[in-house]
Design a protein around this motif. Structure first.
Motif, short mmCIF file in Angstrom:
data_model
loop_
_atom_site.label_atom_id
_atom_site.label_comp_id
_atom_site.label_asym_id
_atom_site.label_seq_id
_atom_site.Cartn_x
_atom_site.Cartn_y
_atom_site.Cartn_z
N MET A 158 49.31 -32.65 0.21
CA MET A 158 48.28 -31.97 -0.58
C MET A 158 47.38 -31.13 0.30
N GLU A 159 46.99 -31.69 1.47
CA GLU A 159 46.11 -30.97 2.39
C GLU A 159 46.79 -29.70 2.90
N GLN A 160 48.11 -29.84 3.22
CA GLN A 160 48.86 -28.67 3.69
C GLN A 160 48.93 -27.59 2.60
N SER A 161 49.08 -28.03 1.34
CA SER A 161 49.15 -27.05 0.24
C SER A 161 47.85 -26.27 0.14
N HIS A 162 46.71 -26.96 0.25
CA HIS A 162 45.43 -26.28 0.17
C HIS A 162 45.24 -25.32 1.33
N ILE A 163 45.52 -25.79 2.54
CA ILE A 163 45.36 -24.92 3.72
C ILE A 163 46.28 -23.71 3.62
N SER A 164 47.53 -23.94 3.16
CA SER A 164 48.48 -22.85 3.03
C SER A 164 48.00 -21.80 2.02
N LYS A 165 47.47 -22.28 0.87
CA LYS A 165 46.97 -21.34 -0.14
C LYS A 165 45.77 -20.56 0.40
N ILE A 166 44.88 -21.25 1.13
CA ILE A 166 43.70 -20.58 1.70
C ILE A 166 44.14 -19.49 2.67
N LYS A 167 45.12 -19.81 3.52
CA LYS A 167 45.61 -18.83 4.50
C LYS A 167 46.17 -17.60 3.79
N ARG A 168 46.96 -17.82 2.75
CA ARG A 168 47.56 -16.68 2.04
C ARG A 168 46.47 -15.81 1.41
N MET A 169 45.44 -16.45 0.85
CA MET A 169 44.35 -15.68 0.25
C MET A 169 43.57 -14.90 1.31
N LEU A 170 43.39 -15.50 2.50
CA LEU A 170 42.68 -14.80 3.58
C LEU A 170 43.47 -13.60 4.06
N ILE A 171 44.78 -13.76 4.13
CA ILE A 171 45.64 -12.62 4.52
C ILE A 171 45.54 -11.51 3.47
N ALA A 172 45.57 -11.91 2.18
CA ALA A 172 45.49 -10.92 1.11
C ALA A 172 44.13 -10.21 1.12
N ILE A 173 43.06 -10.96 1.40
CA ILE A 173 41.73 -10.35 1.48
C ILE A 173 41.64 -9.39 2.64
N ASN A 174 42.22 -9.78 3.75
CA ASN A 174 42.19 -8.93 4.95
C ASN A 174 42.95 -7.62 4.74
N GLU A 175 44.03 -7.69 3.97
CA GLU A 175 44.89 -6.52 3.80
C GLU A 175 44.49 -5.67 2.59
N ALA A 176 43.64 -6.21 1.69
CA ALA A 176 43.25 -5.46 0.49
C ALA A 176 42.39 -4.26 0.88
N LEU B 289 41.38 -21.47 11.04
CA LEU B 289 42.15 -22.46 10.29
C LEU B 289 43.54 -22.67 10.87
N LYS B 290 44.07 -21.67 11.56
CA LYS B 290 45.39 -21.82 12.19
C LYS B 290 45.39 -22.85 13.30
N LEU B 291 44.19 -23.22 13.78
CA LEU B 291 44.09 -24.19 14.87
C LEU B 291 44.30 -25.63 14.39
N ILE B 292 44.33 -25.83 13.06
CA ILE B 292 44.54 -27.19 12.54
C ILE B 292 46.00 -27.56 12.69
N PRO B 293 46.31 -28.63 13.43
CA PRO B 293 47.71 -29.05 13.59
C PRO B 293 48.27 -29.60 12.28
N GLU B 294 49.42 -29.11 11.86
CA GLU B 294 49.98 -29.53 10.58
C GLU B 294 50.34 -31.01 10.56
N ARG B 295 50.58 -31.60 11.75
CA ARG B 295 50.93 -33.01 11.78
C ARG B 295 49.78 -33.91 11.30
N ASP B 296 48.56 -33.37 11.33
CA ASP B 296 47.40 -34.15 10.89
C ASP B 296 47.13 -34.02 9.40
N LEU B 297 47.97 -33.27 8.70
CA LEU B 297 47.72 -33.00 7.27
C LEU B 297 48.80 -33.62 6.39
N GLY B 298 48.37 -34.15 5.26
CA GLY B 298 49.32 -34.61 4.25
C GLY B 298 49.83 -33.44 3.43
#
Length: 577
Positions: A486-504, A475-484
């Protein structure tokens, strides 16, 4: 002249200097104080905002103590309205003036016994005793020449003349009797047969003998009442033609009546045939009637969730009239050994399927919240509460319907619109603008996501962490310039949850983050066009503390990632992409 002008000028300068010395310093101090006050106000306001609640403009049920983005749609949270005072989604506030006008009163719940002790109170009404009802019918064809009963409610005694009927068949039968009477010595069987025919038409021995002795045929024949009672329905009029067996009158014997009571579902076990009920009615407030339970309906009314309990009452003086409302008390019902919470009956609103009360959640402010409760027996003017309240809760005991109306006007959960509160686990359909490159990258991230889902099913913490890390890198490969936004908010939340899952370090914590991840991942994937292979959206209603949670899968067979082996097949497919 010049000297005077010089004096005047000096005086003006001295005055200006004195004014500046006197007022200028105080103005500066005032401005300084004002600046400090303004800074203080700004500081307090900032602190108040930080300490207040934040909500989502699209999903007002979201309430968080700090700013951030919405866990459902990813939009930035905004400060909750100042009037909300940080209330929960189902809570609402009334003004003290409105409470005073509506006479809304509250009281605290406590462990106690009802005023009537070990007694169940029921409400019902008087109905006719169907076992004592009868129908007066015509025993032969004919025309009603005269009807002696003129109105419903008229009292009828056994043997009383009810009607006079012209019956051609009876006229012929009487003629046969007179003819065969002269042949009874030579043809006794024929004579006996004719007499029996008249008996089948309910003629008495005396009437038959009278016809035989007089030798005269009666054209209009009387019909007498075979039972006593009150006319409940008049089914014919004078001049009507009636058939043999056709009802003429319906009679009710009100010497005994029934009282039909509504018993709640959780009270059924307390009743049995033969129990005595003490009964009162508004018509005779100082008189008590004794009734005996004679019937308990074996079928529960699924609409009202009550069972009919029928009691029989002797009504020799005809004091009780069908349609009267009555109240009954059953003494000696076995009570629970432990004390139960008791609330006034006025506090409980009952819809037939559920019972609700309004709880005052803030002891210092008129803030209320609807709460469903499970009620037990009604003891006089109180209910016992089996579940839903705790000792010390403050509830509305007067003006409950007014409070419910206020909840409905504010769109809050109430007695009539409990389903209006949005379920935060429903799939939010959102229109997102994703570039072709972003769609392809998200689609590629589904492979490690599905591996992570399978690892959740197996309960493998290490594989869950590894797959979460791989999904994050994709998901980090998605360029932020291509996202609005709302889309950035969703991707950002998904990334944070993936980090939390990885570290749990435990599977339960990982699964909690997986719930939030899917709340953002599923709406994102729903906006990918021509996705291949087919992606199924599946949901477990018991996950997330029985609020429900969903996930993505390519397997039609349910493999629950939130419970694994504990409840592997819990869930269903609710949509496909």
């Amino acid at each position: 002249m010049n000297k005077n002008l010089i004096y005047i000028g000096i005086a003006v300068l001295v005055g200006l200097l004195a004014g500046w010395l006197i007022f200028g310093t105080s103005v500066d101090k005032s401005m300084a104080v004002k600046d400090v006050s303004t800074m203080s106000d700004d500081h307090d306001h900032s602190a108040e905002t930080a300490e207040g609640m934040w909500t989502c403009s699209m999903h007002p049920q979201i309430m968080q103590p700090e700013p951030g983005d919405c866990p459902i749609c990813g939009m930035d949270l905004i400060p909750a309205e100042s009037s909300a005072d940080g209330l929960a989604a189902d809570q609402f506030k009334m003004t003290k003036n409105a409470m005073a006008l509506a006479n809304i009163q509250t009281s605290r719940v406590g462990n106690a016994e009802g005023k009537n002790g070990n007694t169940i109170s029921l409400t019902g009404k008087i109905v006719e005793n169907e076992e004592a009802n009868s129908v007066q019918a015509s025993y032969f064809d004919g025309r009603i020449e005269r009807l002696n009963v003129s109105y419903e409610g008229q009292e009828v005694r056994k043997g009383q003349l009810l009607a006079t009927i012209y019956a051609p068949n009876l006229v012929a039968a009487q003629q046969e009797l007179i003819t065969t009477a002269s042949l009874k010595e030579s043809q006794p069987a024929l004579y006996k047969s004719v007499r029996n025919k008249l008996k089948l038409w309910k003629l008495s021995e005396g009437q038959i003998n009278s016809i035989e002795e007089s030798g005269k045929v009666l054209e209009n024949f009387p019909i007498y009442a075979t039972v006593s009672g009150t006319v409940s329905e008049k089914m014919v009029e004078e001049g009507d033609y009636v058939k043999q067996g056709q009802p003429i009158l319906k009679l009710s014997n009100l010497n005994s009546v029934w009282a039909e009571f509504d018993a709640y579902e959780n009270q059924i076990s307390q009743f049995k045939k033969g129990q005595e009920i003490k009964m009162t009615t508004n018509a005779y407030p100082n008189k008590e009637f004794d009734a005996i339970i004679s019937f308990i309906d074996p079928v529960l009314n699924t609409q009202t969730r009550v069972v009919t309990v029928r009691a029989t009452i002797q009504n020799n003086n005809n004091l009780l009239k069908p349609g009267m409302f009555v109240a009954g008390n059953i003494e000696g019902v076995s009570a629970s050994k432990k004390q139960q919470l008791v609330v006034p009956a006025s506090a409980v609103m009952w819809t037939g399927e559920r019972s609700v009360v309004y709880v005052k959640t803030n002891p210092d402010e008129p803030v209320f919240e609807m709460r469903e409760v499970t009620i037990g027996n009604r003891n006089g003017e109180t209910y016992t509460i089996i579940d839903g309240l705790e000792n010390g809760d403050e509830i509305v005991t007067n003006g409950t319907f007014t409070v419910d109306a206020a909840a409905q006007l504010r769109g809050k959960k109430s007695m009539m619109n409990q389903d209006n509160v949005e379920d935060e686990t429903t799939i939010p359909e959102m229109k997102m603008e994703l570039s072709q490159e972003a769609q392809k990258t998200i689609e590629k991230s589904l492979k490690p996501y599905l591996n992570m889902k399978d690892a959740f099913v197996e309960g493998n913490i290490a594989d869950v962490s590894a797959s979460a890390k791989t999904t994050l890198e994709q998901l980090k490969l998605i360029p932020e310039r291509d996202l609005g936004k709302m889309e950035q908010s969703h991707i950002s939340k998904i990334k944070r949850m993936l980090i939390a899952i990885n570290e749990a370090d435990n599977i339960k914590n990982q699964r909690d983050h997986f719930v939030v991840l899917n709340q953002n991942m599923v709406p994102l994937v729903m906006n990918i066009k021509n996705i291949d292979p087919q992606i199924l959206i599946q949901k477990c209603p018991m996950a997330n503390n029985n609020k429900g949670a969903f996930w993505l899968s390519t397997n039609k067979e349910i493999r629950n990632p939130y419970y694994g082996e504990q409840m592997m097949t819990c869930g269903s497919t609710i949509d496909s992409l």
